[in-house]
Write a protein that holds these residues in place. Structure first.
Motif, PDB file in Angstrom:
ATOM      1  N   GLY A 109       0.799  -1.224   0.000  1.00  0.00           N
ATOM      2  CA  GLY A 109       0.000   0.000   0.000  1.00  0.00           C
ATOM      3  C   GLY A 109       0.832   1.274   0.000  1.00  0.00           C
ATOM      4  N   LEU A 110       0.133   2.387  -0.274  1.00  0.00           N
ATOM      5  CA  LEU A 110       0.789   3.695  -0.384  1.00  0.00           C
ATOM      6  C   LEU A 110       1.441   4.111   0.946  1.00  0.00           C
ATOM      7  N   GLY A 111       0.744   3.832   2.041  1.00  0.00           N
ATOM      8  CA  GLY A 111       1.311   4.173   3.350  1.00  0.00           C
ATOM      9  C   GLY A 111       2.608   3.426   3.591  1.00  0.00           C
ATOM     10  N   ILE A 129       4.665  13.137  -4.376  1.00  0.00           N
ATOM     11  CA  ILE A 129       3.965  13.259  -5.666  1.00  0.00           C
ATOM     12  C   ILE A 129       3.654  11.866  -6.180  1.00  0.00           C
ATOM     13  N   LEU A 130       2.393  11.621  -6.525  1.00  0.00           N
ATOM     14  CA  LEU A 130       2.029  10.406  -7.256  1.00  0.00           C
ATOM     15  C   LEU A 130       2.023  10.792  -8.732  1.00  0.00           C
ATOM     16  N   PRO A 131       3.002  10.311  -9.494  1.00  0.00           N
ATOM     17  CA  PRO A 131       3.159  10.816 -10.870  1.00  0.00           C
ATOM     18  C   PRO A 131       1.991  10.497 -11.797  1.00  0.00           C
ATOM     19  N   ASP A 132       1.121   9.532 -11.393  1.00  0.00           N
ATOM     20  CA  ASP A 132      -0.104   9.263 -12.165  1.00  0.00           C
ATOM     21  C   ASP A 132      -0.985  10.494 -12.273  1.00  0.00           C
ATOM     22  N   ASP A 133      -0.986  11.295 -11.228  1.00  0.00           N
ATOM     23  CA  ASP A 133      -1.785  12.513 -11.236  1.00  0.00           C
ATOM     24  C   ASP A 133      -0.923  13.623 -11.829  1.00  0.00           C
ATOM     25  N   LEU A 134      -1.198  13.930 -13.076  1.00  0.00           N
ATOM     26  CA  LEU A 134      -0.412  14.941 -13.788  1.00  0.00           C
ATOM     27  C   LEU A 134      -1.151  16.274 -13.686  1.00  0.00           C
ATOM     28  N   LYS A 171     -12.903   5.881  -5.848  1.00  0.00           N
ATOM     29  CA  LYS A 171     -11.542   5.744  -6.400  1.00  0.00           C
ATOM     30  C   LYS A 171     -10.517   6.524  -5.578  1.00  0.00           C
ATOM     31  N   TYR A 172     -10.987   7.239  -4.553  1.00  0.00           N
ATOM     32  CA  TYR A 172     -10.119   8.219  -3.882  1.00  0.00           C
ATOM     33  C   TYR A 172     -10.203   8.130  -2.363  1.00  0.00           C
ATOM     34  N   GLY A 173      -9.239   8.781  -1.719  1.00  0.00           N
ATOM     35  CA  GLY A 173      -9.412   9.169  -0.329  1.00  0.00           C
ATOM     36  C   GLY A 173     -10.296  10.401  -0.326  1.00  0.00           C
ATOM     37  N   VAL A 174     -11.230  10.452   0.616  1.00  0.00           N
ATOM     38  CA  VAL A 174     -12.205  11.557   0.654  1.00  0.00           C
ATOM     39  C   VAL A 174     -12.112  12.235   2.020  1.00  0.00           C
ATOM     40  N   VAL A 193     -11.536   9.253   4.697  1.00  0.00           N
ATOM     41  CA  VAL A 193     -11.827   7.833   4.512  1.00  0.00           C
ATOM     42  C   VAL A 193     -11.345   7.413   3.127  1.00  0.00           C
ATOM     43  N   GLU A 194     -10.724   6.238   3.077  1.00  0.00           N
ATOM     44  CA  GLU A 194     -10.155   5.746   1.823  1.00  0.00           C
ATOM     45  C   GLU A 194     -11.210   5.012   1.014  1.00  0.00           C
ATOM     46  N   LYS A 195     -11.408   5.479  -0.200  1.00  0.00           N
ATOM     47  CA  LYS A 195     -12.272   4.827  -1.198  1.00  0.00           C
ATOM     48  C   LYS A 195     -13.633   4.391  -0.623  1.00  0.00           C
ATOM     49  N   PRO A 196     -14.409   5.359  -0.109  1.00  0.00           N
ATOM     50  CA  PRO A 196     -15.737   5.009   0.398  1.00  0.00           C
ATOM     51  C   PRO A 196     -16.709   4.756  -0.759  1.00  0.00           C
ATOM     52  N   ALA A 206     -12.148  14.912  -3.048  1.00  0.00           N
ATOM     53  CA  ALA A 206     -11.241  13.772  -3.209  1.00  0.00           C
ATOM     54  C   ALA A 206      -9.782  14.207  -3.129  1.00  0.00           C
ATOM     55  N   ILE A 207      -8.996  13.365  -2.487  1.00  0.00           N
ATOM     56  CA  ILE A 207      -7.550  13.626  -2.391  1.00  0.00           C
ATOM     57  C   ILE A 207      -6.910  13.261  -3.722  1.00  0.00           C
ATOM     58  N   ILE A 208      -6.065  14.144  -4.225  1.00  0.00           N
ATOM     59  CA  ILE A 208      -5.283  13.791  -5.418  1.00  0.00           C
ATOM     60  C   ILE A 208      -3.817  13.655  -5.007  1.00  0.00           C
ATOM     61  N   ILE A 232      -1.462  -0.817   3.977  1.00  0.00           N
ATOM     62  CA  ILE A 232      -1.422   0.327   4.898  1.00  0.00           C
ATOM     63  C   ILE A 232      -1.723   1.576   4.073  1.00  0.00           C
ATOM     64  N   GLN A 233      -2.798   2.255   4.407  1.00  0.00           N
ATOM     65  CA  GLN A 233      -3.222   3.427   3.627  1.00  0.00           C
ATOM     66  C   GLN A 233      -2.711   4.722   4.270  1.00  0.00           C
ATOM     67  N   ILE A 234      -2.182   5.597   3.441  1.00  0.00           N
ATOM     68  CA  ILE A 234      -1.744   6.905   3.951  1.00  0.00           C
ATOM     69  C   ILE A 234      -2.952   7.687   4.482  1.00  0.00           C
ATOM     70  N   THR A 235      -4.111   7.476   3.851  1.00  0.00           N
ATOM     71  CA  THR A 235      -5.328   8.168   4.304  1.00  0.00           C
ATOM     72  C   THR A 235      -5.631   7.816   5.763  1.00  0.00           C
ATOM     73  N   ASP A 236      -5.486   6.536   6.120  1.00  0.00           N
ATOM     74  CA  ASP A 236      -5.775   6.105   7.498  1.00  0.00           C
ATOM     75  C   ASP A 236      -4.766   6.704   8.480  1.00  0.00           C
TER      76      ASP A 236
HETATM   77  C1  G1P Z   1      -4.104   6.819  -3.813  1.00  0.00           C
HETATM   78  C2  G1P Z   1      -4.596   7.173  -2.405  1.00  0.00           C
HETATM   79  C3  G1P Z   1      -5.938   7.868  -2.489  1.00  0.00           C
HETATM   80  C4  G1P Z   1      -5.842   9.088  -3.391  1.00  0.00           C
HETATM   81  C5  G1P Z   1      -5.289   8.678  -4.773  1.00  0.00           C
HETATM   82  C6  G1P Z   1      -5.008   9.901  -5.631  1.00  0.00           C
HETATM   83  O1  G1P Z   1      -4.962   5.835  -4.352  1.00  0.00           O
HETATM   84  O2  G1P Z   1      -4.679   5.977  -1.652  1.00  0.00           O
HETATM   85  O3  G1P Z   1      -6.341   8.273  -1.206  1.00  0.00           O
HETATM   86  O4  G1P Z   1      -7.101   9.685  -3.526  1.00  0.00           O
HETATM   87  O5  G1P Z   1      -4.054   7.954  -4.650  1.00  0.00           O
HETATM   88  O6  G1P Z   1      -4.611   9.559  -6.922  1.00  0.00           O
HETATM   89  P1  G1P Z   1      -4.550   4.961  -5.645  1.00  0.00           P
HETATM   90  O7  G1P Z   1      -4.891   5.804  -6.841  1.00  0.00           O
HETATM   91  O8  G1P Z   1      -3.091   4.684  -5.539  1.00  0.00           O
HETATM   92  O9  G1P Z   1      -5.398   3.723  -5.563  1.00  0.00           O
END
Ligand code: G1P
Length: 279
Positions: A109-111, A129-134, A171-174, A193-196, A206-208, A232-236
């Motif tokens: 997990g991200l955490g 930075i999560l490079p998927d989110d450009l 799809k997100y942490g909220v 909360v992660e992916k409710p 939503a967290i990006i 382990i989720q960073i959101t938690d």
């Molecule tokens: C991760 C985080 C999530 C966040 C997202 C943003 O999820 O766990 O909280 O909203 O990145 O892109 P993932 O996309 O890796 O499943």
């Protein structure tokens, strides 16, 4: 006041949504036009004054390391030609930044990825930075905007948020929170909360993939239980700090492309090609 000088990139994942393309190539090396996603991320970090890049990676993703090393043969082959400037940006990053690599042995997990990077981050606040989110901007980059907020709230972690359709919250942490006094874009977070499911989500904020984290996150990660998938989720972990009023969510200026799925990747490619007048 500690300056944010390091950015962590969790890049160990397999990128299975992009198979077969990602069988031998890290998903972070997939390009939007000619530049790999990871380079956009590194350039965003540099735009925020960061010059140490910490890659939490895996043994299968050596291409990322090679991308941030000089390549003498290619350079001499393009020298003096029309292509001579094509490596300028990546060479600028190589010249001005330190790159550190650590392997995440297990995908937990991200955490867990962020916790793995602790040894290279040390005892100072840092960016993720999560490079998927450009992200694109006319003005300051998203990370630069967040760092300027962090200077006002140095004891707090900052997460970037945007409003998404309610149907997509899973799809997100909220987050759920209240606007800081006098602010229209920064919330003191009460809950996250992660992916409710849409029915359970407190909001559609939503967290990006941009975070500023204080070193308290590492203790919080130690205290965080794995989720139902063993991750382990960073959101938690952030929720533990939110309970102490130490998390701020920031609605950033700019546009985000979700390049973690094929549709978002194509949308980003089209937008960048349009912006350059190619199509
Ligand atoms: C991760 C985080 C999530 C966040 C997202 C943003 O999820 O766990 O909280 O909203 O990145 O892109 P993932 O996309 O890796 O499943």
């Amino acid at each position: 006041m500690t300056k944010i000088s390091k950015c962590l990139f969790p890049v160990a994942g397999y990128g299975t949504r992009f198979l077969p393309a990602t069988k031998a190539i890290p998903k972070e090396m997939l390009p939007i036009l000619t530049k790999p996603l990871i380079q956009y991320g590194v350039e965003e970090a540099m735009s925020a004054g960061i010059n140490t890049m910490v890659m939490v990676t895996s043994q299968y993703k050596q291409a990322i390391k090679h991308h941030f090393e000089a390549h003498v043969e290619i350079e001499s082959s393009i020298q003096g030609t029309a292509k001579a400037s094509l490596l300028d940006e990546v060479n600028y990053a190589i010249k001005h930044c330190e790159f550190g690599y650590i392997e995440q042995a297990q995908m937990l997990g991200l955490g867990h990825a962020i916790y793995t990077g602790q040894v290279l981050i040390g005892d100072e606040p840092f960016a993720v930075i999560l490079p998927d989110d450009l992200c694109t901007n006319d003005g300051n980059s998203v990370l630069k905007q967040m760092i300027s907020l962090h200077t006002q709230y140095p004891d707090c972690c900052i997460v970037a948020i945007e409003e998404v359709p309610m149907a997509d919250v899973d799809k997100y942490g909220v987050i759920e929170g209240e606007l800081l006094a006098g602010s229209e874009d920064a919330y003191r977070v009460h809950a996250m909360v992660e992916k409710p499911s849409p029915m359970d989500a407190p909001t559609n904020l939503a967290i990006i993939g941009r975070y500023i984290l204080t070193t308290e996150i590492f203790d919080a990660l130690e205290d965080t239980q794995p989720d139902k998938n063993g991750e382990i989720q960073i959101t938690d972990a952030l929720m533990l700090l939110a309970k102490q009023g130490k998390v701020i969510a920031y609605k950033f200026q700019g546009k985000r492309y979700d390049c973690g799925n094929v549709k978002g990747f194509v949308l980003a490619t089209n937008a960048f090609a349009h912006a350059q007048g190619m199509i």
